[in-house]
Design an enzyme around this catalytic site. Structure first.
Site, PDB file in Angstrom:
ATOM      1  N   ASP A 149       2.439  12.608  14.730  1.00  2.22           N
ATOM      2  CA  ASP A 149       2.012  13.844  15.381  1.00  2.22           C
ATOM      3  C   ASP A 149       3.217  14.607  15.935  1.00  2.22           C
ATOM      4  O   ASP A 149       3.290  15.828  15.844  1.00  2.22           O
ATOM      5  CB  ASP A 149       1.018  13.531  16.505  1.00  2.22           C
ATOM      6  CG  ASP A 149      -0.222  12.829  15.997  1.00  2.22           C
ATOM      7  OD1 ASP A 149      -0.658  13.139  14.876  1.00  2.22           O
ATOM      8  OD2 ASP A 149      -0.748  11.943  16.708  1.00  2.22           O
ATOM      9  N   ARG A 162       5.281  15.928  12.829  1.00  2.30           N
ATOM     10  CA  ARG A 162       4.658  17.155  12.304  1.00  2.30           C
ATOM     11  C   ARG A 162       4.902  18.334  13.238  1.00  2.30           C
ATOM     12  O   ARG A 162       5.196  19.459  12.791  1.00  2.30           O
ATOM     13  CB  ARG A 162       3.150  16.938  12.140  1.00  2.30           C
ATOM     14  CG  ARG A 162       2.747  16.132  10.922  1.00  2.30           C
ATOM     15  CD  ARG A 162       1.236  16.028  10.840  1.00  2.30           C
ATOM     16  NE  ARG A 162       0.834  15.392   9.596  1.00  2.30           N
ATOM     17  CZ  ARG A 162      -0.106  14.458   9.498  1.00  2.30           C
ATOM     18  NH1 ARG A 162      -0.736  14.049  10.584  1.00  2.30           N
ATOM     19  NH2 ARG A 162      -0.418  13.941   8.334  1.00  2.30           N
ATOM     20  N   HIS A 199      -4.637   9.962  18.591  1.00  4.86           N
ATOM     21  CA  HIS A 199      -4.060  10.155  17.252  1.00  4.86           C
ATOM     22  C   HIS A 199      -5.138  10.562  16.248  1.00  4.86           C
ATOM     23  O   HIS A 199      -5.196  10.068  15.141  1.00  4.86           O
ATOM     24  CB  HIS A 199      -3.360   8.867  16.806  1.00  4.86           C
ATOM     25  CG  HIS A 199      -2.674   8.964  15.469  1.00  4.86           C
ATOM     26  ND1 HIS A 199      -1.754   9.948  15.174  1.00  4.86           N
ATOM     27  CD2 HIS A 199      -2.775   8.200  14.352  1.00  4.86           C
ATOM     28  CE1 HIS A 199      -1.318   9.782  13.941  1.00  4.86           C
ATOM     29  NE2 HIS A 199      -1.929   8.738  13.408  1.00  4.86           N
ATOM     30  N   GLY A 230       0.799  -1.219   0.000  1.00  5.30           N
ATOM     31  CA  GLY A 230       0.000   0.000   0.000  1.00  5.30           C
ATOM     32  C   GLY A 230       0.831   1.268   0.000  1.00  5.30           C
ATOM     33  O   GLY A 230       2.067   1.243  -0.063  1.00  5.30           O
TER      34      GLY A 230
END
Length: 329
Positions: A149, A152, A177, A11
């Protein structure tokens, strides 16, 4: 032998994640599992001149992929699309994660399980309930990778204050999250970073961290969600875990979404106060997985308000995940 399995390896997250893991000398066997295209991805990666053996496992070959794994990383599932929340993914991804957890219980019950599949606030309880059902649950070994998180946060903080190096500026992120459950502890950044921000800028930065995934979904315009940055975060977390459990490197810390029973004594008061069994928080790794859950620092009034807003949402998310297994038992 250190066998690491990526479930969902073909994926959007799985392929770059597998590429990053292939570069590690800590891994001797990288097993790639997906319902489509995993053998092709494995053949491609197997040409890279690093030490690990690569095997590809398609539909019907999950047991062979998982057999005797040291670590299982799960990015499997469908990505978010525009207008879709992480919670919208639940009905689709919950069944996928449940089936993979069943495979773990059967083939590698002592493995470390690292969950990327969203919504993490719910999928981690799903994995834990399946392992409990089979009598092989160890709360120290199941993790929700909420590392993105923090990644970022470090990047966004450096954009607000360029003198802060995004690589070395670490931001602890607690809660969960997704959206409002993401609580960045900006007050812990040295140099009074948060105090020097106006309330407007603090609100804007916090909101951007909480909903950073929406930026990517919108920018990709229907073509997917955060895959490359999530693969980076997932690889970082996986390799940190391997450093602690294989190389026995001490003192390694990451924020991650875990069962608070992984360090039941130190979290007893928090669990009693909040009613939460799962929470994202800094943990220190050890050979057993979670060595300890790092106590929460003193929160600012603003951060406490954010946490108060996160707790009810987390309770709903956790109950939804747990009941997906317990109600169908």
């Amino acid at each position: 032998m250190v066998k690491v399995v990526v479930c969902g390896a073909a994926g959007g997250i799985g392929q770059p994640l597998s590429l990053l893991l292939k570069q590690s000398d800590l891994i001797t066997h990288l097993a790639l599992y997906d319902v489509v295209n995993a053998p092709g991805v494995a053949a491609d990666l197997s040409h890279i001149n690093s030490k690990s053996q690569v095997s590809g496992h398609g539909k019907g070959d999950m047991d062979a992929a998982l057999k005797d794994a040291h670590t299982v990383v799960i990015p499997a599932g469908v990505p978010r699309k525009p207008g879709m929340t992480r919670d919208d993914l639940f009905k689709i991804n919950a069944g996928i994660v449940r089936d993979l957890a069943e495979g773990v219980a059967k083939n590698c019950p002592g493995a470390f399980v690292l969950v990327i599949s969203n919504p993490v606030n719910s999928t981690v309880p799903i994995v834990c309930e399946v392992l409990k059902k089979h009598g092989v649950w160890d709360p120290k070994k199941v993790f929700g990778i909420s590392t993105l998180d923090g990644v970022r946060s470090s990047r966004f903080v450096s954009e607000v204050k360029p003198s802060l190096d995004p690589k070395s500026t670490r931001v602890t992120v607690i809660g969960g999250h997704s959206g409002v459950t993401i609580v960045p502890l900006l007050s812990q950044i040295p140099g009074h970073f948060a105090k020097n921000l106006s309330q407007e800028k603090l609100d804007a930065l916090t909101h951007r961290i909480q909903y950073g995934g929406d930026e990517v979904v919108k920018a990709k315009d229907g073509a997917g969600s955060a895959t490359l940055s999530m693969a980076h975060a997932g690889a970082r977390f996986t390799l940190t875990l391997l450093e602690a459990t294989i190389s026995h490197t001490a003192g390694l810390v990451e924020s991650t979404y875990v069962s608070l029973h992984a360090d039941a004594d130190s979290t007893a008061s928090f669990r009693h106060k909040t009613g939460l069994d799962y929470f994202a928080q800094d943990i220190e790794f050890g050979p057993e997985g979670v060595h300890r859950i790092v106590p929460l620092p003193d929160l600012s009034t603003y951060e406490q308000t954010l946490l108060d807003a996160a707790i009810p949402e987390l309770k709903v998310n956790i109950a939804k995940g747990a009941s997906f297994i317990t109600d169908s038992a």
